[in-house]
Every structure is written in C-alpha cells, then in structure tokens.
Scaffold this motif. Structure first.
Motif, PDB file in Angstrom:
ATOM      1  N   ARG A   1      42.321   0.379  -8.363  1.00  0.00           N
ATOM      2  CA  ARG A   1      42.434  -0.082  -9.620  1.00  0.00           C
ATOM      3  C   ARG A   1      41.575  -0.512 -10.744  1.00  0.00           C
ATOM      4  N   PHE A   2      40.526  -1.552 -10.043  1.00  0.00           N
ATOM      5  CA  PHE A   2      39.623  -1.507 -11.372  1.00  0.00           C
ATOM      6  C   PHE A   2      38.271  -0.744 -10.829  1.00  0.00           C
ATOM      7  N   GLU A   3      38.215   0.050  -9.478  1.00  0.00           N
ATOM      8  CA  GLU A   3      37.674   1.474  -9.918  1.00  0.00           C
ATOM      9  C   GLU A   3      37.480   1.945 -11.300  1.00  0.00           C
ATOM     10  N   GLY A   4      39.390   2.917 -11.277  1.00  0.00           N
ATOM     11  CA  GLY A   4      39.427   3.418 -12.575  1.00  0.00           C
ATOM     12  C   GLY A   4      39.502   3.102 -14.006  1.00  0.00           C
ATOM     13  N   LYS A   5      39.474   1.130 -13.770  1.00  0.00           N
ATOM     14  CA  LYS A   5      39.982   0.749 -15.485  1.00  0.00           C
ATOM     15  C   LYS A   5      38.250   0.688 -15.068  1.00  0.00           C
ATOM     16  N   LEU A   6      37.193   0.708 -14.701  1.00  0.00           N
ATOM     17  CA  LEU A   6      35.890   0.678 -15.086  1.00  0.00           C
ATOM     18  C   LEU A   6      35.502   2.214 -14.641  1.00  0.00           C
ATOM     19  N   LYS A   7      35.465   2.876 -15.179  1.00  0.00           N
ATOM     20  CA  LYS A   7      35.750   4.591 -14.575  1.00  0.00           C
ATOM     21  C   LYS A   7      35.588   4.900 -16.359  1.00  0.00           C
ATOM     22  N   GLU A   8      36.917   4.351 -16.918  1.00  0.00           N
ATOM     23  CA  GLU A   8      37.354   4.844 -17.230  1.00  0.00           C
ATOM     24  C   GLU A   8      37.082   3.900 -19.035  1.00  0.00           C
ATOM     25  N   ALA A   9      36.453   3.053 -18.403  1.00  0.00           N
ATOM     26  CA  ALA A   9      35.239   2.363 -19.558  1.00  0.00           C
ATOM     27  C   ALA A   9      33.643   2.731 -19.885  1.00  0.00           C
ATOM     28  N   ARG A  10      33.946   3.535 -18.796  1.00  0.00           N
ATOM     29  CA  ARG A  10      31.579   4.401 -18.783  1.00  0.00           C
ATOM     30  C   ARG A  10      31.469   3.038 -18.282  1.00  0.00           C
ATOM     31  N   THR A  11      31.777   2.384 -17.496  1.00  0.00           N
ATOM     32  CA  THR A  11      30.777   1.301 -17.037  1.00  0.00           C
ATOM     33  C   THR A  11      30.030   2.347 -15.474  1.00  0.00           C
ATOM     34  N   PRO A  12      28.190   1.772 -15.509  1.00  0.00           N
ATOM     35  CA  PRO A  12      27.596   2.037 -14.880  1.00  0.00           C
ATOM     36  C   PRO A  12      27.792   1.874 -13.806  1.00  0.00           C
ATOM     37  N   PHE A  13      27.861   2.783 -12.605  1.00  0.00           N
ATOM     38  CA  PHE A  13      28.506   3.099 -10.811  1.00  0.00           C
ATOM     39  C   PHE A  13      26.672   2.601 -10.527  1.00  0.00           C
ATOM     40  N   LEU A  14      26.448   1.768  -9.431  1.00  0.00           N
ATOM     41  CA  LEU A  14      25.903   2.031  -8.570  1.00  0.00           C
ATOM     42  C   LEU A  14      25.356   2.820  -7.672  1.00  0.00           C
ATOM     43  N   TYR A  15      27.280   3.535  -7.065  1.00  0.00           N
ATOM     44  CA  TYR A  15      27.609   4.759  -6.128  1.00  0.00           C
ATOM     45  C   TYR A  15      28.679   4.632  -6.936  1.00  0.00           C
ATOM     46  N   ASP A  16      28.518   6.159  -6.669  1.00  0.00           N
ATOM     47  CA  ASP A  16      29.775   7.453  -7.305  1.00  0.00           C
ATOM     48  C   ASP A  16      31.776   6.522  -7.207  1.00  0.00           C
ATOM     49  N   ASN A  17      31.501   5.972  -5.263  1.00  0.00           N
ATOM     50  CA  ASN A  17      32.883   5.711  -5.065  1.00  0.00           C
ATOM     51  C   ASN A  17      32.410   5.256  -4.421  1.00  0.00           C
ATOM     52  N   ILE A  18      34.011   4.487  -3.772  1.00  0.00           N
ATOM     53  CA  ILE A  18      34.338   3.898  -2.644  1.00  0.00           C
ATOM     54  C   ILE A  18      32.481   3.204  -1.536  1.00  0.00           C
TER      55      ILE A  18
ATOM     56  N   GLY B   1      34.547  -2.610   2.137  1.00  0.00           N
ATOM     57  CA  GLY B   1      33.461  -2.085   0.899  1.00  0.00           C
ATOM     58  C   GLY B   1      34.244  -2.071   0.134  1.00  0.00           C
ATOM     59  N   GLY B   2      33.741  -1.301  -0.635  1.00  0.00           N
ATOM     60  CA  GLY B   2      33.668  -1.209  -2.501  1.00  0.00           C
ATOM     61  C   GLY B   2      33.067  -0.827  -3.311  1.00  0.00           C
ATOM     62  N   ILE B   3      33.350  -1.456  -4.406  1.00  0.00           N
ATOM     63  CA  ILE B   3      32.881  -0.552  -5.322  1.00  0.00           C
ATOM     64  C   ILE B   3      31.681  -1.027  -6.288  1.00  0.00           C
ATOM     65  N   PHE B   4      30.322  -1.013  -6.284  1.00  0.00           N
ATOM     66  CA  PHE B   4      29.339  -1.832  -6.863  1.00  0.00           C
ATOM     67  C   PHE B   4      29.394  -1.163  -8.535  1.00  0.00           C
ATOM     68  N   PHE B   5      28.672  -1.680  -9.451  1.00  0.00           N
ATOM     69  CA  PHE B   5      28.572  -1.386 -11.022  1.00  0.00           C
ATOM     70  C   PHE B   5      27.420  -2.884 -11.412  1.00  0.00           C
ATOM     71  N   GLU B   6      27.078  -2.497 -13.011  1.00  0.00           N
ATOM     72  CA  GLU B   6      26.849  -3.522 -14.003  1.00  0.00           C
ATOM     73  C   GLU B   6      27.589  -3.704 -14.783  1.00  0.00           C
ATOM     74  N   ASP B   7      27.298  -4.721 -15.203  1.00  0.00           N
ATOM     75  CA  ASP B   7      27.718  -5.510 -16.401  1.00  0.00           C
ATOM     76  C   ASP B   7      26.981  -5.337 -17.413  1.00  0.00           C
ATOM     77  N   PRO B   8      26.955  -5.576 -19.203  1.00  0.00           N
ATOM     78  CA  PRO B   8      26.641  -4.994 -19.784  1.00  0.00           C
ATOM     79  C   PRO B   8      25.121  -5.187 -20.084  1.00  0.00           C
ATOM     80  N   ASP B   9      24.785  -6.030 -19.114  1.00  0.00           N
ATOM     81  CA  ASP B   9      22.925  -6.359 -19.441  1.00  0.00           C
ATOM     82  C   ASP B   9      22.701  -5.954 -18.184  1.00  0.00           C
ATOM     83  N   GLY B  10      23.252  -5.439 -17.265  1.00  0.00           N
ATOM     84  CA  GLY B  10      22.716  -5.031 -15.674  1.00  0.00           C
ATOM     85  C   GLY B  10      22.943  -5.214 -14.665  1.00  0.00           C
ATOM     86  N   VAL B  11      23.328  -6.568 -14.990  1.00  0.00           N
ATOM     87  CA  VAL B  11      23.945  -7.654 -14.307  1.00  0.00           C
ATOM     88  C   VAL B  11      24.185  -6.922 -12.524  1.00  0.00           C
ATOM     89  N   ARG B  12      24.680  -6.633 -11.562  1.00  0.00           N
ATOM     90  CA  ARG B  12      24.924  -5.908 -10.416  1.00  0.00           C
ATOM     91  C   ARG B  12      25.604  -7.159  -9.865  1.00  0.00           C
TER      92      ARG B  12
END
Length: 150
Positions: free
Chosen positions: A86-103, A113-124
């Motif tokens: 659910r979070f992955e879909g929401k973040l992809k919809e918002a075009r959030t930068p991911f560190l890996y393509d999927n879970i 496991g899970g998803i890895f992404f960045e906030d607006p300032d690049g915090v992982r």
C-alpha cells in the motif's frame, strides 16, 4: 539497565512546509506542534494519539549526505506485506525516488524486507515487514544504498 525507548528522530530539512506535506501524506502523521518563525522553524509530527515520532528542523541546505557521519536511514515496521505494498503504491504514485525498483528482502532466504526510498531532501527511508517479503522482488544488493549490512 535502565528501560528506555526512542522518543523521536530529528531530521534536518531544507523546506519545513514541503517536508511536513511529505511526512503527513505518506505516513499519515499529524503536526503536534510547530514554529514557522525565522531562524526557528520546526515541527513535531506523530500519530493522532501518542507521542512524537519525527521532528523536522529547517536548518539545512543541499541534499542528505552519505559521506559524513550521522543517520544512515530511518526504518518503519508495518504488520504485513500488504501494508508495504500500500505504501509502495502511494509513493510510486507521488513519484518518490526509490533505491530499489520493488520490494526486496533484507538478505538471501529472509522473510523480512520492504521498500527503500528517499524523502524530499534525500534522507533514506525504509518501510518493512518481518514476514512475507520472500515472495516479492529480489534481494537487496550487497553494498547497496539501503541497510548497511547488505
């Protein structure tokens, strides 16, 4: 040993308004208290009930650096792989930068496991679950940009 727990995590940001919007939208946090005064911009964010989880401090320039000591990444645990999705879909919809393509799983043969992404300032950031990731995606790469033990 004294019983203690993390009270909140403080994150330096470049734009308080932008970061408040990100953390409240993605995680459903609410602003508990905030100051927008010059030279004193901050916000304490938390769940509707309970204490503060994250404090945002507008006192930075540039992007998050992995080249200096400090935070490596911030991880949030959820109860199920469906919540991660659910979070992955929401973040992809918002075009959030991911560190890996999927879970991804935390390591070979791991159920967590899970998803890895960045906030607006690049915090992982990471959203993970303890079970169910083995059926989704791949293993995070050794030496990758997420958890330090890969």
């Amino acid at each position: 040993m004294t019983n203690f727990h993390v009270g909140h995590v403080g994150i330096n940001v470049t734009s308080l308004e932008r970061s408040i919007a990100f953390y409240t939208d993605v995680f459903g946090l609410v602003v508990k208290t905030a100051s927008f005064e010059d030279q004193r911009k901050y916000a304490f964010l938390g769940k509707e009930t309970g204490g503060n989880l994250i404090t945002l401090w507008e006192q930075s320039e540039g992007r998050f650096s992995t080249n200096t000591p400090g935070l490596h990444h911030l991880a949030f645990e959820v109860d199920s792989i469906e919540e991660v999705q659910r979070f992955e879909g929401k973040l992809k919809e918002a075009r959030t930068p991911f560190l890996y393509d999927n879970i991804v799983t935390h390591q070979e043969g791991s159920k967590s496991g899970g998803i890895f992404f960045e906030d607006p300032d690049g915090v992982r950031l990471e959203i993970f679950t303890a079970n169910g990731a083995q059926h989704h995606g791949s293993v995070a790469q050794h030496g990758g940009p997420s958890c330090g033990f890969f």
